[in-house]
Design a protein around this motif. Structure first.
Motif, PDB file in Angstrom:
ATOM      1  N   GLU A  47      -7.439   2.089   9.299  1.00 40.96           N
ATOM      2  CA  GLU A  47      -8.603   1.249   9.966  1.00 40.96           C
ATOM      3  C   GLU A  47      -7.823   0.403  10.950  1.00 40.96           C
ATOM      4  O   GLU A  47      -7.559  -0.599  10.456  1.00 40.96           O
ATOM      5  N   PRO A  48      -8.251  -0.497  12.152  1.00 42.80           N
ATOM      6  CA  PRO A  48      -7.472  -0.764  13.315  1.00 42.80           C
ATOM      7  C   PRO A  48      -8.095  -1.864  12.748  1.00 42.80           C
ATOM      8  O   PRO A  48      -8.902  -2.906  13.539  1.00 42.80           O
ATOM      9  N   ASN A  49      -8.218  -2.332  11.520  1.00 47.71           N
ATOM     10  CA  ASN A  49      -8.098  -3.881  10.955  1.00 47.71           C
ATOM     11  C   ASN A  49      -7.355  -5.279  10.911  1.00 47.71           C
ATOM     12  O   ASN A  49      -7.399  -6.157  10.420  1.00 47.71           O
ATOM     13  N   GLY A  50      -6.345  -4.523  11.471  1.00 45.45           N
ATOM     14  CA  GLY A  50      -4.363  -4.917  10.366  1.00 45.45           C
ATOM     15  C   GLY A  50      -3.827  -4.462  10.770  1.00 45.45           C
ATOM     16  O   GLY A  50      -3.902  -3.241  11.364  1.00 45.45           O
ATOM     17  N   TYR A  51      -2.762  -5.299  10.492  1.00 45.95           N
ATOM     18  CA  TYR A  51      -1.447  -4.542  10.300  1.00 45.95           C
ATOM     19  C   TYR A  51      -0.987  -3.551   9.284  1.00 45.95           C
ATOM     20  O   TYR A  51      -1.068  -4.375   8.124  1.00 45.95           O
ATOM     21  N   LEU A  52      -0.346  -2.623   8.978  1.00 43.83           N
ATOM     22  CA  LEU A  52       0.163  -2.147   8.259  1.00 43.83           C
ATOM     23  C   LEU A  52       0.928  -2.481   7.369  1.00 43.83           C
ATOM     24  O   LEU A  52       1.957  -2.854   7.792  1.00 43.83           O
ATOM     25  N   HIS A  53       0.613  -2.048   5.970  1.00 47.11           N
ATOM     26  CA  HIS A  53       1.918  -2.392   4.420  1.00 47.11           C
ATOM     27  C   HIS A  53       3.049  -1.506   4.774  1.00 47.11           C
ATOM     28  O   HIS A  53       2.390  -0.155   4.951  1.00 47.11           O
ATOM     29  N   ILE A  54       3.596  -2.000   3.936  1.00 43.52           N
ATOM     30  CA  ILE A  54       4.631  -0.881   2.963  1.00 43.52           C
ATOM     31  C   ILE A  54       4.215  -0.155   2.264  1.00 43.52           C
ATOM     32  O   ILE A  54       4.383   0.910   2.026  1.00 43.52           O
ATOM     33  N   GLY A  55       2.418  -0.506   2.334  1.00 47.21           N
ATOM     34  CA  GLY A  55       1.633   0.979   1.133  1.00 47.21           C
ATOM     35  C   GLY A  55       1.422   1.790   2.152  1.00 47.21           C
ATOM     36  O   GLY A  55       0.977   2.845   1.810  1.00 47.21           O
ATOM     37  N   HIS A  56       1.048   1.755   3.364  1.00 50.54           N
ATOM     38  CA  HIS A  56       0.714   2.691   3.605  1.00 50.54           C
ATOM     39  C   HIS A  56       1.768   3.663   4.481  1.00 50.54           C
ATOM     40  O   HIS A  56       1.264   4.342   4.506  1.00 50.54           O
ATOM     41  N   ALA A  57       2.913   2.447   4.213  1.00 50.58           N
ATOM     42  CA  ALA A  57       3.872   3.764   4.508  1.00 50.58           C
ATOM     43  C   ALA A  57       4.125   5.111   3.566  1.00 50.58           C
ATOM     44  O   ALA A  57       4.263   5.733   4.009  1.00 50.58           O
ATOM     45  N   LYS A  58       3.725   4.283   2.209  1.00 49.22           N
ATOM     46  CA  LYS A  58       4.067   5.380   1.456  1.00 49.22           C
ATOM     47  C   LYS A  58       2.643   6.582   1.928  1.00 49.22           C
ATOM     48  O   LYS A  58       3.366   7.959   1.697  1.00 49.22           O
ATOM     49  N   SER A  59       1.527   6.406   2.230  1.00 55.18           N
ATOM     50  CA  SER A  59       0.781   7.514   2.750  1.00 55.18           C
ATOM     51  C   SER A  59       1.138   8.121   3.992  1.00 55.18           C
ATOM     52  O   SER A  59       0.938   9.491   4.164  1.00 55.18           O
ATOM     53  N   ILE A  60       1.898   7.497   5.158  1.00 55.64           N
ATOM     54  CA  ILE A  60       2.500   7.666   6.573  1.00 55.64           C
ATOM     55  C   ILE A  60       3.579   8.394   5.787  1.00 55.64           C
ATOM     56  O   ILE A  60       3.903  10.333   6.291  1.00 55.64           O
ATOM     57  N   CYS A  61       4.492   8.871   4.938  1.00 52.46           N
ATOM     58  CA  CYS A  61       5.849   9.513   4.636  1.00 52.46           C
ATOM     59  C   CYS A  61       5.503  10.283   3.748  1.00 52.46           C
ATOM     60  O   CYS A  61       5.368  12.053   4.276  1.00 52.46           O
ATOM     61  N   LEU A  62       4.404  10.557   3.268  1.00 54.80           N
ATOM     62  CA  LEU A  62       3.291  11.698   2.132  1.00 54.80           C
ATOM     63  C   LEU A  62       2.588  12.539   3.339  1.00 54.80           C
ATOM     64  O   LEU A  62       3.254  13.928   3.486  1.00 54.80           O
ATOM     65  N   ASN A  63       2.259  12.098   3.995  1.00 55.96           N
ATOM     66  CA  ASN A  63       0.830  12.818   5.086  1.00 55.96           C
ATOM     67  C   ASN A  63       2.024  13.337   5.853  1.00 55.96           C
ATOM     68  O   ASN A  63       1.770  14.337   6.073  1.00 55.96           O
ATOM     69  N   PHE A  64       2.196  12.938   6.937  1.00 57.89           N
ATOM     70  CA  PHE A  64       3.144  13.916   7.790  1.00 57.89           C
ATOM     71  C   PHE A  64       4.665  14.013   7.387  1.00 57.89           C
ATOM     72  O   PHE A  64       5.196  15.098   7.323  1.00 57.89           O
TER      73      PHE A  64
END
Length: 584
Positions: A47-64
């Motif tokens: 959701e574009p309501n803030g800046y991504l953090h290290i927790g999002h990095a886990k999801s990015i690395c998993l999905n991509f």
């Protein structure tokens, strides 16, 4: 396929990742086999309501990462259904963060970049279908009534008095909602998964909301809409429209899966999607010690001036980690090492810092920096002369060559390298005592020197140390072997050293779980999370450019700050120390 077959960031052993087992089984069974389509299509839906953090990095690395390793593709989709909290600024920084981490939503010349707002028309059309088929209704209860009638985990909910509202009436009200004829909160569109849904033990199955009225300007669609779809409705529909195969969510969405499955199956029955439809799988979110990842709490740190902004190097945001000096490879390595599981747990910050050290050690050029300077005067070295000293740019990369710096009469050393009254086992500079000569120390890459005295100011602070050098003791010459000393310290020439601002960053919080149990997380702030010093660096460091990383010998890894560094005048951030000594 092994977990690290195509993953350049993988360590020596594959990490635990139950999702890969699911994908392997699906591939073997042909679960998502479709003509002309990859069998693995994932998505990262922030959701574009803030800046991504290290927790999002886990999801990015998993999905991509899954898409990369299984020759599939990953979509970047913005869940922009909450216009009051969203902004183009967040869209831009999210896209930049994903790219910086080393991933792309482009494949074969096609960009798989999507917005939930792209589907507003289709979402509305499907909502009308659900109303017409008796699977949704307009509820006109007040928010208080709705909350009361929803029940709780031990008490079944009560049907809304509007649940059996005639289809045509619900349809007309819904259309009037879209036309702007009602105020915020007057009506809500709710799903009717079954006749006894309000008695479901799963709270999210109790007639979940599909649409609410919001008279708010949207950053992409402007004022075209005054009703907006709920996330739980938008997400599965978006997945199905984009032919997602594996929809990966964190564990808090586990109870939402029955509605996800019901919705995509119901709409597939209505001819809106082709089968096979997407399937949702849940994994444990990243809980990292010594940080908070709540967007609300991170925003509070920014708004209260505790940090300088979202990219403050003490922040766990991706922009903060990037400015701190973390590399994309180190974050990918960290995510690979911690694996993916269904069990909640805490990952120690030391694991992230260890991945960073392992990534930087083989590729960070070496340099010498004196962070807390003390003047060292070589009495018997000729005034105005300079002897060239050199050392490898990297000890394991001789092909990188050597760096050169001068030995002069006045040098800078660390304050901790002199002790007036030495402790047991101290092998650096100590003064002559009772007719005994002072200690002998090797100046690394230079000469052996012997301490002859020191100066103190009126407050008793040592201001200078005096030594004599031995001309035949230079490192790398035959005479160097004639001198056996235990101390070996770093130094820079006072005449040529680069004076630079160095920011010594540490963990932002003193407690491993600063916001656990609802406590005031700000009470756990580390008052020493930032110390700024004026340091002296070997002269070649003036050419350091923004984002260039180094190992400052004996001190740790540092990066030229990407915001404040200027040509010829870099500012350095400590990325991490050489060893994990936190709390030890």
């Amino acid at each position: 396929m092994s977990n690290d077959k195509k993953n350049p960031a993988a360590g020596n052993a594959p990490s635990s990742n139950f999702v890969r087992a699911i994908v392997d089984n699906d591939l073997a069974a042909g679960t998502h086999k479709r003509d002309g389509m990859p069998e693995v299509i994932t998505r990262f839906p922030p959701e574009p309501n803030g800046y991504l953090h290290i927790g999002h990095a886990k999801s990015i690395c998993l999905n991509f990462g899954l898409a990369r390793d299984y020759d599939g593709r990953c979509h970047l989709r913005f869940d922009d259904t909450n216009p009051e909290k969203e902004d183009q600024e967040y869209v831009d920084t999210i896209m930049d963060s994903v790219k910086w981490l080393g991933f792309s939503w482009e494949q074969g010349g096609t960009e798989y970049l999507h917005y939930a707002s792209d589907y507003f028309g289709k979402l509305y059309e499907m909502a009308e279908y659900l109303i017409r088929t008796g699977k949704a209704y307009v509820d006109s209860q007040s928010a208080e009534e709705m909350s009361k009638n929803r029940g709780n985990f031990g008490t079944p909910g009560t049907n809304s008095r509007f649940r059996d509202r005639p289809v045509e009436e619900s349809l007309q009200i819904f259309r009037d909602m879209k036309a702007g004829k009602y105020k915020d909160g007057e009506h809500v569109l709710r799903a009717k998964m079954s006749e006894d849904a309000m008695a479901s033990p799963i709270m999210t199955n109790r007639d979940p909301a599909l649409y609410r009225i919001r008279h708010a300007h949207h950053h992409r669609t402007g004022d075209d809409w005054c009703i907006y779809p709920m996330y739980d409705y938008t997400h599965p529909v978006s997945d199905a429209l984009e032919d997602i195969t594996h929809s990966l969510c964190t564990l808090e969405f586990q109870d939402h899966r029955p509605f996800y499955d019901w919705l995509v199956e119901t709409l597939a029955d209505g001819g809106f999607f082709q089968r096979p439809v997407p399937r949702q799988y849940e994994f444990a979110r990243l809980n990292l010690t010594y940080v908070v990842t709540s967007k609300r709490k991170l925003r509070q740190l920014v708004d209260d001036g505790v940090v300088t902004g979202w990219d403050d190097p003490r922040m766990p945001t991706i922009v903060g980690l990037r400015r701190r000096g973390y590399t994309p490879e180190s974050i990918q390595l960290f995510c690979d090492r911690i694996g993916v599981s269904k069990a909640d747990g805490w990952i120690d910050m030391g694991t992230l810092e260890g991945a960073l050290r392992d990534d930087l050690d083989p590729k960070a050029p070496r340099a010498i920096a004196v962070l807390r300077p003390l003047k060292l005067i070589v009495d018997n070295f000729p005034e105005g002369e300079a002897h060239a000293c050199s050392s490898p740019v990297h000890p394991h990369h001789p092909e990188w060559g050597n760096r050169s710096f001068p030995f002069t009469r006045e040098l800078w050393i660390e304050q901790e390298d002199f002790m007036e009254t030495p402790a047991k086992g101290y092998f650096r500079f100590t003064p002559p005592v009772d007719g005994q000569p002072g200690s002998r120390v090797r100046l690394k890459y230079g000469y052996v020197v012997e301490c002859t005295g020191y100066d103190k100011d009126a407050d008793g602070k040592v201001t200078a140390v005096y030594v004599n050098y031995f001309p035949d003791s230079k490192s790398g010459t035959p005479g160097a072997d004639n001198y056996k000393v235990k101390g070996n310290i770093t130094w820079v020439s006072a005449a040529t050293a680069l004076e630079a601002e160095v920011r010594l960053y540490d963990r932002l919080f003193l407690e491993p779980q600063p916001d656990a149990g609802g406590k005031d997380f700000k009470a756990a702030l580390n008052p020493n999370a930032l110390e700024t010093v004026t340091a002296y660096l070997e002269p070649g460091m003036k050419d350091a450019v923004a984002d260039q990383r180094f190992q400052f010998e004996r001190h740790g890894y540092f990066v030229a700050d990407r915001v404040d560094s200027q040509p010829g005048k870099p500012v350095f951030n400590r990325v991490t120390t050489l060893k994990d000594s936190w709390g030890k």
